[in-house]
Design an enzyme around this catalytic site. Structure first.
Site, PDB file in Angstrom:
ATOM      1  N   ILE A  21       0.943  -1.358  -0.005  1.00 55.66           N
ATOM      2  CA  ILE A  21       0.048  -0.133  -0.316  1.00 55.66           C
ATOM      3  C   ILE A  21       0.928   1.156  -0.102  1.00 55.66           C
ATOM      4  O   ILE A  21       0.871   2.229  -0.758  1.00 55.66           O
ATOM      5  CB  ILE A  21      -0.832   0.566   1.337  1.00 55.66           C
ATOM      6  CG1 ILE A  21      -2.248  -1.557   1.294  1.00 55.66           C
ATOM      7  CG2 ILE A  21      -2.035   1.351   1.545  1.00 55.66           C
ATOM      8  CD1 ILE A  21      -2.487  -1.748   2.604  1.00 55.66           C
ATOM      9  N   ASP A  68      14.515   2.979  10.067  1.00 53.09           N
ATOM     10  CA  ASP A  68      13.381   1.918  10.602  1.00 53.09           C
ATOM     11  C   ASP A  68      13.042   2.518  11.950  1.00 53.09           C
ATOM     12  O   ASP A  68      13.282   3.914  12.575  1.00 53.09           O
ATOM     13  CB  ASP A  68      14.428   1.151  11.529  1.00 53.09           C
ATOM     14  CG  ASP A  68      13.660  -0.109  12.304  1.00 53.09           C
ATOM     15  OD1 ASP A  68      12.452   0.348  12.901  1.00 53.09           O
ATOM     16  OD2 ASP A  68      14.719  -0.845  13.116  1.00 53.09           O
ATOM     17  N   SER A 148      -4.243   1.967  10.385  1.00 56.16           N
ATOM     18  CA  SER A 148      -5.042   0.671  11.773  1.00 56.16           C
ATOM     19  C   SER A 148      -5.197  -0.137  10.562  1.00 56.16           C
ATOM     20  O   SER A 148      -3.989  -0.988   9.654  1.00 56.16           O
ATOM     21  CB  SER A 148      -6.060   1.519  11.938  1.00 56.16           C
ATOM     22  OG  SER A 148      -6.130   0.613  12.980  1.00 56.16           O
ATOM     23  N   TYR A 162      -0.671  -7.614  16.707  1.00 60.42           N
ATOM     24  CA  TYR A 162      -0.894  -6.949  16.326  1.00 60.42           C
ATOM     25  C   TYR A 162      -2.521  -6.466  15.984  1.00 60.42           C
ATOM     26  O   TYR A 162      -2.561  -5.138  15.669  1.00 60.42           O
ATOM     27  CB  TYR A 162      -1.148  -7.887  14.287  1.00 60.42           C
ATOM     28  CG  TYR A 162      -1.541  -7.086  13.184  1.00 60.42           C
ATOM     29  CD1 TYR A 162      -0.170  -6.629  12.341  1.00 60.42           C
ATOM     30  CD2 TYR A 162      -2.799  -7.426  12.934  1.00 60.42           C
ATOM     31  CE1 TYR A 162      -0.910  -6.311  11.122  1.00 60.42           C
ATOM     32  CE2 TYR A 162      -3.170  -6.524  11.616  1.00 60.42           C
ATOM     33  CZ  TYR A 162      -1.798  -5.953  10.961  1.00 60.42           C
ATOM     34  OH  TYR A 162      -2.376  -5.313   9.962  1.00 60.42           O
ATOM     35  N   LYS A 166      -3.008  -1.390  15.832  1.00 53.91           N
ATOM     36  CA  LYS A 166      -3.862  -1.060  15.265  1.00 53.91           C
ATOM     37  C   LYS A 166      -4.786  -0.607  16.442  1.00 53.91           C
ATOM     38  O   LYS A 166      -5.224   0.274  15.884  1.00 53.91           O
ATOM     39  CB  LYS A 166      -4.573  -2.615  14.068  1.00 53.91           C
ATOM     40  CG  LYS A 166      -3.484  -2.734  13.456  1.00 53.91           C
ATOM     41  CD  LYS A 166      -2.614  -2.007  12.973  1.00 53.91           C
ATOM     42  CE  LYS A 166      -1.770  -2.161  11.793  1.00 53.91           C
ATOM     43  NZ  LYS A 166      -1.090  -1.475  11.714  1.00 53.91           N
ATOM     44  N   ILE A 195      -6.270  -6.853   1.742  1.00 52.36           N
ATOM     45  CA  ILE A 195      -5.873  -6.016   0.187  1.00 52.36           C
ATOM     46  C   ILE A 195      -4.296  -7.175  -0.516  1.00 52.36           C
ATOM     47  O   ILE A 195      -3.385  -7.215   0.569  1.00 52.36           O
ATOM     48  CB  ILE A 195      -5.165  -4.156   1.005  1.00 52.36           C
ATOM     49  CG1 ILE A 195      -5.975  -3.877   1.805  1.00 52.36           C
ATOM     50  CG2 ILE A 195      -4.383  -3.829  -0.333  1.00 52.36           C
ATOM     51  CD1 ILE A 195      -7.399  -3.273   1.182  1.00 52.36           C
ATOM     52  N   THR A 197      -1.473  -7.588  -0.962  1.00 52.46           N
ATOM     53  CA  THR A 197      -0.048  -7.193  -1.339  1.00 52.46           C
ATOM     54  C   THR A 197       0.928  -7.903  -0.536  1.00 52.46           C
ATOM     55  O   THR A 197       0.158  -9.378   0.053  1.00 52.46           O
ATOM     56  CB  THR A 197      -0.073  -5.784   0.612  1.00 52.46           C
ATOM     57  OG1 THR A 197       0.206  -6.643   1.268  1.00 52.46           O
ATOM     58  CG2 THR A 197      -1.009  -4.987   0.060  1.00 52.46           C
TER      59      THR A 197
HETATM   60  N1  NAD Z   1      -2.786  -5.686   3.494  1.00 50.42           N
HETATM   61  C1  NAD Z   1      -3.629  -5.990   4.153  1.00 50.42           C
HETATM   62  O1  NAD Z   1      -4.576  -6.445   4.281  1.00 50.42           O
HETATM   63  C2  NAD Z   1      -4.018  -4.717   5.175  1.00 50.42           C
HETATM   64  C3  NAD Z   1      -4.565  -5.117   6.119  1.00 50.42           C
HETATM   65  C4  NAD Z   1      -5.245  -3.942   7.166  1.00 50.42           C
HETATM   66  C5  NAD Z   1      -4.151  -3.160   7.705  1.00 50.42           C
HETATM   67  N2  NAD Z   1      -2.793  -2.985   6.657  1.00 50.42           N
HETATM   68  C6  NAD Z   1      -1.693  -1.921   6.802  1.00 50.42           C
HETATM   69  O2  NAD Z   1      -1.609  -1.066   5.858  1.00 50.42           O
HETATM   70  C7  NAD Z   1       0.069  -1.246   6.395  1.00 50.42           C
HETATM   71  C8  NAD Z   1       1.137  -1.721   4.743  1.00 50.42           C
HETATM   72  O3  NAD Z   1       0.558  -2.941   4.875  1.00 50.42           O
HETATM   73  P1  NAD Z   1       0.839  -3.382   3.426  1.00 50.42           P
HETATM   74  O4  NAD Z   1       0.198  -4.420   2.940  1.00 50.42           O
HETATM   75  O5  NAD Z   1       1.185  -2.446   2.842  1.00 50.42           O
HETATM   76  O6  NAD Z   1       2.532  -4.643   4.523  1.00 50.42           O
HETATM   77  P2  NAD Z   1       3.945  -4.807   3.026  1.00 50.42           P
HETATM   78  O7  NAD Z   1       4.225  -5.774   3.820  1.00 50.42           O
HETATM   79  O8  NAD Z   1       3.736  -4.578   1.617  1.00 50.42           O
HETATM   80  O9  NAD Z   1       4.367  -3.260   2.957  1.00 50.42           O
HETATM   81  C9  NAD Z   1       5.602  -2.448   4.242  1.00 50.42           C
HETATM   82  C10 NAD Z   1       6.091  -1.887   4.407  1.00 50.42           C
HETATM   83  O10 NAD Z   1       6.695  -1.931   6.027  1.00 50.42           O
HETATM   84  C11 NAD Z   1       7.863  -1.610   5.721  1.00 50.42           C
HETATM   85  N3  NAD Z   1       8.732  -2.200   7.282  1.00 50.42           N
HETATM   86  C12 NAD Z   1       8.697  -3.184   8.246  1.00 50.42           C
HETATM   87  N4  NAD Z   1       9.304  -2.093   9.003  1.00 50.42           N
HETATM   88  C13 NAD Z   1       9.745  -1.536   9.135  1.00 50.42           C
HETATM   89  C14 NAD Z   1      10.449  -0.834  10.353  1.00 50.42           C
HETATM   90  N5  NAD Z   1      11.002  -1.202  11.083  1.00 50.42           N
HETATM   91  N6  NAD Z   1      11.006   0.415   9.651  1.00 50.42           N
HETATM   92  C15 NAD Z   1      10.512   0.695   8.258  1.00 50.42           C
HETATM   93  N7  NAD Z   1       9.527   0.337   7.171  1.00 50.42           N
HETATM   94  C16 NAD Z   1       9.060  -0.683   7.916  1.00 50.42           C
HETATM   95  C17 NAD Z   1       8.617  -3.252   4.998  1.00 50.42           C
HETATM   96  O11 NAD Z   1       9.536  -3.399   4.962  1.00 50.42           O
HETATM   97  C18 NAD Z   1       7.459  -2.796   3.801  1.00 50.42           C
HETATM   98  O12 NAD Z   1       8.188  -2.624   2.822  1.00 50.42           O
HETATM   99  C19 NAD Z   1       0.741  -1.449   6.779  1.00 50.42           C
HETATM  100  O13 NAD Z   1       0.974  -0.941   8.445  1.00 50.42           O
HETATM  101  C20 NAD Z   1      -0.245  -3.093   7.750  1.00 50.42           C
HETATM  102  O14 NAD Z   1      -0.637  -3.392   8.861  1.00 50.42           O
HETATM  103  C21 NAD Z   1      -2.082  -4.006   5.072  1.00 50.42           C
END
Ligand code: NAD
Length: 254
Positions: A21, A68, A148, A162, A166, A195, A197
Site C-alpha cells: 500500500i 527504521d 490501522s 497486531y 492497530k 488487501i 499485498t
Molecule cells: N494488506 C492488508 O491486507 C492490510 C490490512 C490491514 C492493514 N494493513 C496495514 O497497512 C500497512 C501496509 O501494509 P502492506 O500490506 O502494504 O504491507 P507490506 O509488507 O507490503 O509493506 C509494509 C512495508 O513496511 C516496511 N517496514 C516494516 N518494518 C519497518 C520498519 N521498522 N521501518 C520502516 N519500514 C518498515 C516493510 O519493509 C514493507 O516495505 C501496514 O501497516 C499494515 O499493517 C494492511
C-alpha cells in the site's frame, strides 16, 4: 479516466514506501505532481521502488532513504532532511507495518515477548515516532494518515499483538487530532480489510489457508484502491474530516 486529487506541489512523507500500500501511495502521489519523501527499512524494497518510479518518469519528484521507524532519531533526521530538501511538509502517510511471526499460532496466554515487542514497536511506537516528528514540522492545514486495520476495530484471535497495536493506532490518531485541530492539521486513520499485498500473502501463507471472502465484495482489495482513499484524505476535498477511521474492507465489518 484517472481520478484527479488536489495534491500537486504538496510535499508528503510516506513510510513503508518500498512495498504494498505504501508503494501504491507513493506512485499515485508522484503521478499527480506531489513531491514525496519515502522511507522503508528494506533496502531491496527501496531499490525496487526507486527503479520503477524512475522508469515511470512521474511529474512529482521524490527522495528516499532507509529508515527504521522504531528508531526515533532516524525518523527525526529523515523529517528534517525532507523539509530541508523539499522545502516544507504538507502531509504524512504512516504505513510501515509488520505481522507477528506467530500469527494464527499464539493465544494470549502463549504470547512470546519477542514477537509482542516487535509488532508493538513497529506498528504502534513507529507511528508515534513518525507523528511526533511530522507534527513539529508540518504546515498548518496539513494532513496525517495512519495505518490501522479492521484488526483495530474488533478482536482477532491468535493475533493479539497486531490487534492491540492497530487499536493503539486509533487511540493515537484520535488524541493527536484533538491536539492539532487549532492548526487545522487533520489526523485520520485507515482500517483496511484484506488487501492484496506481500504482507497479506505472507499472512495467508502462515495461516495455511486463505480467507473465505466472507465479506460483501468477493475479492481482495487492491493497494491502488487504498491509495485513492489516502490521496483524498490528503487533499482539500476532505478538509473537515479529522479524528476518523476510514474503513476500506469490501464490507467485511458491516
Ligand atoms: N494488506 C492488508 O491486507 C492490510 C490490512 C490491514 C492493514 N494493513 C496495514 O497497512 C500497512 C501496509 O501494509 P502492506 O500490506 O502494504 O504491507 P507490506 O509488507 O507490503 O509493506 C509494509 C512495508 O513496511 C516496511 N517496514 C516494516 N518494518 C519497518 C520498519 N521498522 N521501518 C520502516 N519500514 C518498515 C516493510 O519493509 C514493507 O516495505 C501496514 O501497516 C499494515 O499493517 C494492511
Amino acid at each position: 479516466m484517472t481520478q484527479t486529487f488536489g495534491v500537486k506541489d504538496r510535499v508528503v512523507a510516506v513510510t513503508g514506501g518500498g512495498s504494498g500500500i505504501g508503494y501504491a501511495v507513493v506512485e499515485l502521489l508522484l503521478s499527480q505532481g506531489a513531491n514525496v519523501s519515502f522511507i522503508d527499512v528494506s533496502e531491496k524494497g527501496l531499490a525496487e521502488a526507486e527503479s520503477k518510479l524512475k522508469a515511470a518518469g512521474h511529474p512529482g519528484q521524490f527522495m528516499s532513504c532507509k529508515v527504521d521507524v522504531r528508531e526515533g532519531k532516524q525518523v527525526d533526521d529523515w523529517i528534517a532532511k525532507t523539509v530541508e530538501k523539499l522545502g516544507k511538509l504538507d502531509g504524512a502517510v504512516n504505513f510501515a507495518g509488520v505481522i507477528p511471526k506467530c500469527i494464527n499460532i499464539e493465544r494470549v496466554e502463549d504470547l512470546n515477548d519477542e514477537d509482542w515487542k516487535f509488532v508493538i514497536d513497529v506498528n504502534l511506537t513507529g507511528v508515534m515516532n513518525c507523528m511526533r516528528a511530522q507534527i513539529k514540522s508540518m504546515n498548518n492545514k496539513g494532513s496525517i494518515i495512519n495505518a490501522s486495520s479492521i484488526a483495530g476495530l474488533a478482536g482477532f484471535p491468535k493475533n493479539a499483538a497486531y490487534t492491540a497495536a492497530k487499536h493503539g493506532v486509533i487511540g493515537l490518531t484520535r488524541s493527536a487530532a484533538k491536539e492539532v485541530g487549532d492548526r487545522e492539521i487533520r489526523v485520520n486513520c485507515i482500517a483496511p480489510g484484506v488487501i492484496d499485498t506481500p504482507m497479506q500473502r505472507q499472512s495467508s501463507a502462515i495461516r495455511g489457508e486463505d480467507f473465505e471472502m466472507k465479506w460483501q465484495i468477493k475479492r481482495k482489495g487492491q493497494p491502488e484502491e487504498v491509495a485513492g482513499l489516502v490521496a483524498w484524505l490528503l487533499c482539500d476535498a476532505s478538509s473537515f474530516i479529522t479524528g476518523t477511521i476510514q474503513v476500506i474492507d469490501g464490507g467485511f465489518m458491516c
